[in-house]
Design an enzyme around this catalytic site. Structure first.
Site, PDB file in Angstrom:
ATOM      1  N   SER A   1      73.788  38.849  57.611  1.00 19.47           N
ATOM      2  CA  SER A   1      75.028  39.534  57.268  1.00 19.47           C
ATOM      3  C   SER A   1      74.822  41.024  57.089  1.00 19.47           C
ATOM      4  CB  SER A   1      75.594  38.930  55.976  1.00 19.47           C
ATOM      5  OG  SER A   1      76.724  39.636  55.522  1.00 19.47           O
ATOM      6  N   GLY A   2      75.927  41.756  57.237  1.00 24.86           N
ATOM      7  CA  GLY A   2      75.944  43.167  56.895  1.00 24.86           C
ATOM      8  C   GLY A   2      76.314  43.406  55.449  1.00 24.86           C
ATOM      9  N   ASP A   3      76.586  42.326  54.715  1.00 24.75           N
ATOM     10  CA  ASP A   3      76.946  42.430  53.302  1.00 24.75           C
ATOM     11  C   ASP A   3      76.345  41.226  52.586  1.00 24.75           C
ATOM     12  OD1 ASP A   3      78.304  43.135  50.857  1.00 24.75           O
ATOM     13  OD2 ASP A   3      79.821  44.163  52.055  1.00 24.75           O
ATOM     14  N   ASP A   4      76.877  40.881  51.419  1.00 22.37           N
ATOM     15  CA  ASP A   4      76.319  39.757  50.679  1.00 22.37           C
ATOM     16  C   ASP A   4      76.440  38.465  51.479  1.00 22.37           C
ATOM     17  OD1 ASP A   4      75.914  41.461  48.432  1.00 22.37           O
ATOM     18  OD2 ASP A   4      78.019  41.184  47.873  1.00 22.37           O
TER      19      ASP A   4
ATOM     20  N   SER B   1      69.790  39.904  54.745  1.00 19.80           N
ATOM     21  CA  SER B   1      70.773  40.972  54.563  1.00 19.80           C
ATOM     22  C   SER B   1      70.078  42.189  53.954  1.00 19.80           C
ATOM     23  CB  SER B   1      71.927  40.512  53.659  1.00 19.80           C
ATOM     24  OG  SER B   1      72.908  41.531  53.563  1.00 19.80           O
TER      25      SER B   1
END
Length: 480
Positions: free
Chosen positions: A261-264, A295
């Site tokens: 992911s690019g986030d959590d 991530s």
């Protein structure tokens, strides 16, 4: 059973756990129930409910060429199948092909089955995405103050819904939306991939989800939710592509998922500042287990930052984090109110981490300037045990709130191996209080008090959602 303290043995165990997870993501789980159907014309599907009626998307004019819009076909199919909810329910099969579509709404007592050679492609035509109201616990859209686009697959006030497949794919084609986000061209919030609101008995499983415009899976104001066997993939620099965000939900089980992911990878939420406080619906009774996360700029599991309705009784175990910024992170701030309490974490294997433990009491993201700065959160009874980490830059960064310390933090049986160039200050602690035992490198003074014999507590009872057994159902195999 506690994971072994010997780090070498634990590495082997963690590797085996990871292998099992990967295998689980590419094959359907075997569950007790009916005997296998004797013909190859049907696929076995583990589900909370089986359906009496079946239809295929092509029955409603669907064209799987990746170019033709199937928005009307999806909507027509579900409208046609909806009256069958009272007669044993219905399932819609998405057969092999590439099925371009805009947003569509599901119905109750319904299964959407995506074949392993099928891909649902999200349209990049904004006219195929209807607008929906802002969430009452947020007070505005996350990207912009205005409204928000409906999710690709959406449902509200539903009962008994299954979204599954034998590793079929749902592709959000998010690059169009990411570009608009980076150019600050959004007037309303980007669509999510799957969102279920005000619903009961939801299953999302055995799918590959890629390139969501924003959050991937967002159950909100819902209960009795099972999310299992998902592979979720997004570029590590894609904005706000959280994997799974249980939001003001109760009795939820998330297991056997692999997320890049690019986030959590998972973000547990319950509303934003004064809006979340007023709405007052916590996320509670949540189980997260057998998660693998990558991530580099975010957390494996985040609690918050939108947690104003409260988060409690969360049980997390068997987490593998690889090249991830932090493991289980608490994010909050003045103005949030609410609470994060009774959090139990057991069994983490972490490799190449910036932080192992991270708590933030100054997360400066607010919906507007009307929040109450005296509304401080209660952060208490946070437990971590049985952790092995390697190639770590900082062991911990624990920042409570002045005058509102985070209390009863317990950390036990932790072995942290540092990077070749670690930071000199390994434990940076302010406004926190707690306990520890058998932790290396040694923790900061506010956590130096010895934990109780046996280490930090982890509940051994089962939550109701853990007791739910999936049935073995059969779905027509359109590829046979």
């Amino acid at each position: 059973m506690d994971l072994p303290k010997n780090s070498t043995k634990f590495h082997v165990t963690a590797a085996r756990i990871s292998a099992v997870i990967i295998l689980a993501l590419v094959s359907l789980a075997t569950v007790e129930g009916k005997k296998p159907c004797p013909t190859t014309n049907y696929l076995e599907v583990p589900a909370i409910s089986c359906r009496k009626h079946t239809a295929v998307l092509t029955d409603f004019g669907g064209v799987g060429d990746g170019v033709t819009s199937n928005t009307h076909a999806f909507r027509q199919a579900i409208e046609h199948l909806s009256p069958l909810a009272a007669d044993g329910g219905a399932q819609l099969i998405v057969p092999p092909g590439k099925w371009l579509t805009g947003s569509f709404n599901l119905t109750s007592h319904f299964t959407l089955f995506v074949h392993k050679y099928a891909t649902i492609l999200a349209s990049q035509d904004e006219s195929e995405w209807p607008l929906v109201a802002v969430l009452p616990s947020y007070g505005r859209g996350r990207d912009a103050p205005g409204g928000r686009y409906s999710s690709l697959i959406f449902g509200t006030n539903l009962t008994d819904v299954v979204i599954t497949g034998n590793n079929g794919t749902i592709d959000g084609q998010g690059s169009y939306w990411w570009d608009k986000f980076h150019k600050d061209e959004l007037n309303v919030t980007r669509p999510y991939l799957i969102e279920m609101m005000y619903s009961d008995q939801i299953q999302i499983s055995d799918l590959t989800l890629v390139n969501s415009p924003s959050w991937f899976v967002h159950p909100i104001y819902s209960r009795n939710v099972i999310i299992r066997g998902l592979t979720i993939l997004a570029p590590i620099d894609s904005p706000n592509t959280d994997g799974i965000d249980p939001d003001s939900c109760s009795n939820t089980r998330i297991e056997d998922c692999f997320i890049v992911s690019g986030d959590d990878c998972i973000a547990v939420k319950s509303g934003w500042d004064q809006y979340g406080i007023k709405f007052g619906m916590p996320t509670e009774d949540l189980v997260i287990r057998r998660l693998t996360c990558i991530s580099p700029d975010s957390a494996g599991i985040a609690l918050g930052s939108e947690m104003s309705g409260g988060i409690r009784n969360v049980r997390i175990e068997n987490v593998t984090g690889i090249n991830t910024q932090s493991a289980v992170r608490i994010k909050t701030a003045r103005g949030r109110g609410g609470f994060v309490k009774d959090i139990f974490v057991r069994g983490m294997y972490l490799s190449t981490m910036k932080y192992v433990f991270w708590m933030t009491g100054n997360y400066k993201s607010h919906p507007d300037d009307k929040f109450d700065p005296t509304a401080v959160p209660e952060i208490t009874n946070i437990n971590y045990r049985d952790v092995v980490a390697e190639n770590v830059t900082y062991s911990a960064r624990l920042e409570g709130i002045s005058g509102d310390p985070f209390t009863d933090i317990c950390i036990s049986n932790v072995k942290i191996g540092l990077t070749a160039k670690p930071k000199k200050l390994q434990w940076n602690c302010t406004d926190v209080e707690g306990f520890s035992s058998d932790v290396m490198p040694p923790p900061c003074a506010p956590l130096a008090k010895a934990a109780k014999s046996g280490g930090c507590y982890f509940p051994e009872d089962e939550l109701p959602i853990e007791k739910v057994q999936l049935k073995t159902c059969f779905v027509q195999n359109p590829a046979s």
